[in-house]
Write a protein that holds these residues in place. Structure first.
Motif, PDB file in Angstrom:
ATOM      1  N   ALA A  95       0.925  -1.194   0.136  1.00 13.34           N
ATOM      2  CA  ALA A  95      -0.158   0.158   0.061  1.00 13.34           C
ATOM      3  C   ALA A  95       0.477   1.292   0.064  1.00 13.34           C
ATOM      4  N   ILE A  96       2.097   1.404   0.630  1.00 15.72           N
ATOM      5  CA  ILE A  96       2.653   2.203   0.726  1.00 15.72           C
ATOM      6  C   ILE A  96       3.034   2.639  -0.620  1.00 15.72           C
ATOM      7  N   LEU A  97       3.501   2.119  -1.516  1.00 18.60           N
ATOM      8  CA  LEU A  97       3.730   1.928  -2.942  1.00 18.60           C
ATOM      9  C   LEU A  97       3.471   3.092  -3.747  1.00 18.60           C
ATOM     10  N   VAL A  98       1.512   2.740  -2.880  1.00 21.21           N
ATOM     11  CA  VAL A  98       0.193   3.246  -4.142  1.00 21.21           C
ATOM     12  C   VAL A  98       0.319   4.346  -3.423  1.00 21.21           C
ATOM     13  N   SER A  99       0.146   4.828  -2.556  1.00 21.87           N
ATOM     14  CA  SER A  99       0.748   6.072  -1.327  1.00 21.87           C
ATOM     15  C   SER A  99       1.736   6.696  -2.384  1.00 21.87           C
ATOM     16  N   LEU A 100       3.130   6.176  -2.347  1.00 21.58           N
ATOM     17  CA  LEU A 100       4.139   7.473  -2.932  1.00 21.58           C
ATOM     18  C   LEU A 100       3.842   7.194  -4.480  1.00 21.58           C
ATOM     19  N   TRP A 101       2.950   6.900  -5.534  1.00 23.56           N
ATOM     20  CA  TRP A 101       2.782   7.237  -6.472  1.00 23.56           C
ATOM     21  C   TRP A 101       1.802   7.670  -6.715  1.00 23.56           C
ATOM     22  N   SER A 102       0.610   8.502  -6.245  1.00 20.06           N
ATOM     23  CA  SER A 102      -0.180   9.167  -5.637  1.00 20.06           C
ATOM     24  C   SER A 102       0.739  10.693  -5.465  1.00 20.06           C
ATOM     25  N   ILE A 103       1.929  10.312  -4.388  1.00 21.79           N
ATOM     26  CA  ILE A 103       2.236  11.219  -3.853  1.00 21.79           C
ATOM     27  C   ILE A 103       3.410  12.262  -4.982  1.00 21.79           C
ATOM     28  N   ILE A 104       4.228  11.077  -5.673  1.00 24.78           N
ATOM     29  CA  ILE A 104       4.695  11.777  -6.921  1.00 24.78           C
ATOM     30  C   ILE A 104       3.831  12.357  -7.550  1.00 24.78           C
ATOM     31  N   VAL A 105       3.383  12.221  -8.421  1.00 18.64           N
ATOM     32  CA  VAL A 105       2.643  11.954  -9.572  1.00 18.64           C
ATOM     33  C   VAL A 105       1.979  13.591  -9.408  1.00 18.64           C
ATOM     34  N   ARG A 106       1.426  13.430  -8.214  1.00 21.27           N
ATOM     35  CA  ARG A 106       0.711  15.531  -7.766  1.00 21.27           C
ATOM     36  C   ARG A 106       1.855  15.832  -7.850  1.00 21.27           C
ATOM     37  N   LEU A 107       2.911  15.393  -7.294  1.00 24.09           N
ATOM     38  CA  LEU A 107       3.927  16.536  -7.289  1.00 24.09           C
ATOM     39  C   LEU A 107       4.754  16.725  -8.629  1.00 24.09           C
ATOM     40  N   PHE A 108       4.912  16.480  -9.610  1.00 21.90           N
ATOM     41  CA  PHE A 108       4.712  16.530 -10.731  1.00 21.90           C
ATOM     42  C   PHE A 108       3.603  17.780 -11.169  1.00 21.90           C
ATOM     43  N   ASP A 109       2.341  16.630 -11.440  1.00 17.04           N
ATOM     44  CA  ASP A 109       1.439  17.956 -11.698  1.00 17.04           C
ATOM     45  C   ASP A 109       0.981  18.442 -10.938  1.00 17.04           C
ATOM     46  N   SER A 110       1.604  18.892  -9.839  1.00 18.01           N
ATOM     47  CA  SER A 110       1.303  20.618  -9.481  1.00 18.01           C
ATOM     48  C   SER A 110       2.105  22.062 -10.382  1.00 18.01           C
ATOM     49  N   ILE A 111       3.826  21.249 -10.218  1.00 19.37           N
ATOM     50  CA  ILE A 111       4.372  22.224 -10.752  1.00 19.37           C
ATOM     51  C   ILE A 111       3.895  23.371 -11.906  1.00 19.37           C
ATOM     52  N   LYS A 112       3.740  24.891 -11.545  1.00 20.68           N
ATOM     53  CA  LYS A 112       3.723  25.480 -11.878  1.00 20.68           C
ATOM     54  C   LYS A 112       3.767  25.943 -13.849  1.00 20.68           C
ATOM     55  N   SER A 113       3.847  25.993 -14.736  1.00 23.26           N
ATOM     56  CA  SER A 113       4.007  26.548 -16.139  1.00 23.26           C
ATOM     57  C   SER A 113       3.033  27.136 -16.523  1.00 23.26           C
ATOM     58  N   HIS A 114       4.219  28.589 -17.778  1.00 20.77           N
ATOM     59  CA  HIS A 114       3.092  29.670 -17.979  1.00 20.77           C
ATOM     60  C   HIS A 114       2.529  29.821 -18.808  1.00 20.77           C
ATOM     61  N   ASN A 115       3.688  28.722 -19.665  1.00 17.60           N
ATOM     62  CA  ASN A 115       3.486  28.448 -20.787  1.00 17.60           C
ATOM     63  C   ASN A 115       2.130  27.645 -21.655  1.00 17.60           C
ATOM     64  N   VAL A 116       1.808  28.677 -22.517  1.00 15.51           N
ATOM     65  CA  VAL A 116       0.370  27.606 -23.186  1.00 15.51           C
ATOM     66  C   VAL A 116      -0.121  26.616 -23.118  1.00 15.51           C
ATOM     67  N   TYR A 117       0.908  25.813 -23.309  1.00 12.12           N
ATOM     68  CA  TYR A 117       0.628  24.217 -23.989  1.00 12.12           C
ATOM     69  C   TYR A 117       0.721  24.002 -23.181  1.00 12.12           C
ATOM     70  N   PHE A 118       1.503  23.966 -21.780  1.00  6.83           N
ATOM     71  CA  PHE A 118       0.893  23.049 -20.447  1.00  6.83           C
ATOM     72  C   PHE A 118      -0.310  23.500 -19.696  1.00  6.83           C
ATOM     73  N   LYS A 119      -0.958  24.432 -20.360  1.00  6.82           N
ATOM     74  CA  LYS A 119      -2.213  24.815 -19.840  1.00  6.82           C
ATOM     75  C   LYS A 119      -3.925  24.190 -20.462  1.00  6.82           C
ATOM     76  N   HIS A 120      -3.331  23.730 -21.679  1.00  5.82           N
ATOM     77  CA  HIS A 120      -4.043  23.052 -22.008  1.00  5.82           C
ATOM     78  C   HIS A 120      -4.526  21.576 -21.648  1.00  5.82           C
ATOM     79  N   PRO A 121      -6.083  21.545 -21.550  1.00  7.17           N
ATOM     80  CA  PRO A 121      -6.178  19.868 -20.778  1.00  7.17           C
ATOM     81  C   PRO A 121      -5.687  19.102 -21.456  1.00  7.17           C
ATOM     82  N   LEU A 122      -6.338  18.777 -22.864  1.00  9.07           N
ATOM     83  CA  LEU A 122      -5.558  17.601 -23.537  1.00  9.07           C
ATOM     84  C   LEU A 122      -4.344  17.916 -23.093  1.00  9.07           C
ATOM     85  N   ILE A 123      -3.385  18.151 -22.935  1.00  3.72           N
ATOM     86  CA  ILE A 123      -2.531  18.379 -22.500  1.00  3.72           C
ATOM     87  C   ILE A 123      -1.289  17.878 -21.849  1.00  3.72           C
TER      88      ILE A 123
END
Length: 516
Positions: A95-123
């Motif tokens: 279960a810790i593996l699943v929790s780590l996965w959740s934390i890491i993918v949310r960390l990557f996703d939370s990084i802000k980018s001002h580029n218009v492409y990374f704001k596109h929902p599909l991207i």
């Protein structure tokens, strides 16, 4: 997801069971200020932990079958507590593996980018899918190097979905895991897109369509591989005899069980030898003695000298002051040609990890007077019929263990196990693991177990014969030597490396663009 594993084996559920986890991981907007504390201590992490507990807890519930251990002199209540402790410990580990996965993918996703492409929902959705697949595969790869490893997402497809398992020839179990995570991710992201932005309905439907096309294409490719004829020469045939001794663990290491084992394996050896087999195979610790005792004090050794048929004999070896769980290759002349010592020992069963800490909490779950010693990783097991690939019990979960031996010239697989002290779910899952190992390596396999399931499996993962549970059985069948080298055997788990590299590149681009 737990129901997708053997013995229920509802493998189709695995292609949908990650969707709720994925949806709840990403549906909540991240706070404006991201901190490590806010990433770890939140509802998404708890949901991931709960999902992991549900999957691993249900899939591994058979571990509680070690109770009761009163036959080992362990009091009934203590036995129950030990069984619960082992089950919870291993369940939380997964279960810790699943929790780590959740934390890491949310960390990557939370990084802000001002580029218009990374704001596109599909991207954003496609980025999360790549990161989600890569991180899950990476965590499973790291996890598989640890002493506790069993419940990869890939084994949810065994034994019934042989079409998709053919893809493991390309990059091992990780390719099957990646496919499962990607399909779930595509469907989940389609829901997230439609929920967050009604204008993204077309893109949402496009993701669902992509998931359908992707999973269908993989199965078609796998089915084509599955239908390729196996071309094996008669000169490479080995007629094997398998003895399933059916000695319950409650008596296995006591006088009555020891005598029953000697009589049962001697009788089985004689019958199979008279039927004209080339090689006889016995389970893990079929005769729980050391080699010297077998030669001088058992009836099977004189029978070998009389019948002159080679035998792979499960017994105990010695290494320094400890025992080893070993397979002995005994020639037709009764000489010891080779010995393979089990490398992947069972934590808490055959040895206690972190002995100085856990040893004070839990005693070993074995009636042996000493802990078992692990074998060397570079062992080569030679037989009169060529080099064999060997897996003893728990080793069936470790792909790299089989890949290494195959790459070094192993021509066929022999696995030996006991499994007598668990429920029927365990031997079913064990058989499922061995099916994947046969496919990955493109090798014929003979399985010899104490109480089942013994089996013969071909390189496509088809089970040509399988024993019943808790019965004494003798079987003769054929396996074949093969010298092929699958892409996985040659290159290992290259897919995870590629996915991780692509993820790092994508993350680097996002971080760089986020500076402007």
């Amino acid at each position: 997801m737990g129901l997708s594993t053997a013995p229920v084996a509802a493998f189709y559920l695995a292609w949908l069971a990650l969707i709720p986890l994925w949806f709840f991981t990403f549906k909540t907007e991240n706070p404006q200020k991201i901190t490590l504390k806010s990433l770890i201590f939140n509802n998404q992490t708890l949901i991931a932990l709960a999902w992991g507990l549900g999957y691993h807890g249900l899939a591994l519930f058979w571990i509680t079958g070690i109770h009761p251990m009163t036959w080992m002199g362990v009091p009934w209540l203590a036995s129950l507590l030990i069984a619960i402790f082992c089950w919870l410990f291993i369940t939380f580990w997964g279960a810790i593996l699943v929790s780590l996965w959740s934390i890491i993918v949310r960390l990557f996703d939370s990084i802000k980018s001002h580029n218009v492409y990374f704001k596109h929902p599909l991207i954003k959705s496609c980025s999360r899918i790549l990161w989600g697949v890569a991180i899950w595969c990476l965590l499973e790869s790291i996890w598989s190097q640890s002493p506790l490893w069993w419940t990869s997402l890939s084994y949810t497809q065994s034994p019934d979905n042989l079409a998709i398992l053919q893809l493991s020839k390309l990059s091992g179990f990780s390719l099957v895991t990646a496919a499962i995570v990607m399909v779930n991710g595509l469907i989940a992201e389609s829901f997230i897109l439609s929920k967050e932005n009604r204008q993204s309905i077309k893109q949402s439907l496009g993701l669902i369509l992509s998931a359908i096309i992707f999973v269908a294409s993989l199965h078609i490719i796998g089915f084509n591989h599955y239908n390729n004829p196996l071309i094996d020469s008669e000169k490479d045939q080995i007629k094997v005899g398998i003895i399933q001794g059916n000695i319950p663990n409650t008596i296995k290491l006591y006088p009555g069980g020891l005598q029953k084992a000697i009589e049962g394996y001697t009788k089985g050896y004689k019958i199979l030898a008279n039927e004209g087999v080339d090689l006889i195979i016995t389970p893990e610790t079929a005769l729980p003695f050391d080699w010297h005792y077998i030669v001088t004090n058992t009836s099977i050794y004189p029978e070998i000298l009389t019948q002159k048929v080679p035998i792979i004999l499960g017994a105990f070896g010695t290494k320094n002051s400890s025992y080893t769980n070993s397979l002995f290759m005994v020639t037709a002349e009764g000489e010891l040609l080779n010995r393979f010592d089990k490398i992947k020992l069972v934590p808490l069963g055959e040895y206690i990890p972190f002995q100085s800490v856990l040893g004070k909490i839990i005693n070993r779950l074995s009636p042996l007077d000493t802990h078992l010693a692990a074998g060397n990783t570079n062992q080569i097991f030679r037989t009169p019929f060529g080099q064999a690939i060997v897996g003893i019990c728990y080793e069936s979960a470790f792909s790299e263990h089989f890949r290494r031996q195959t790459k070094q010239g192993g021509e066929f697989i022999i696995t030996a196990s006991n499994n007598a002290h668990y429920s029927a779910a365990m031997p079913a899952q064990h058989h499922a693991q061995d099916i994947i190992r046969a496919i990955e390596s493109d090798r014929w396999m003979a399985r010899a177990t104490n109480t089942g399931y013994s089996a013969i499996i071909n390189p496509h993962g088809q089970t040509l014969w399988i024993s019943n549970l808790n019965t004494y059985e003798l079987h003769q069948g054929s396996i074949y030597r093969r010298q092929t080298q699958t892409l996985y055997v040659q290159w290992g788990d290259w897919l995870t490396k590629v996915l991780v590299i692509l993820s790092i590149i994508l993350l680097g681009v996002k971080v760089q663009l986020g500076q402007y």
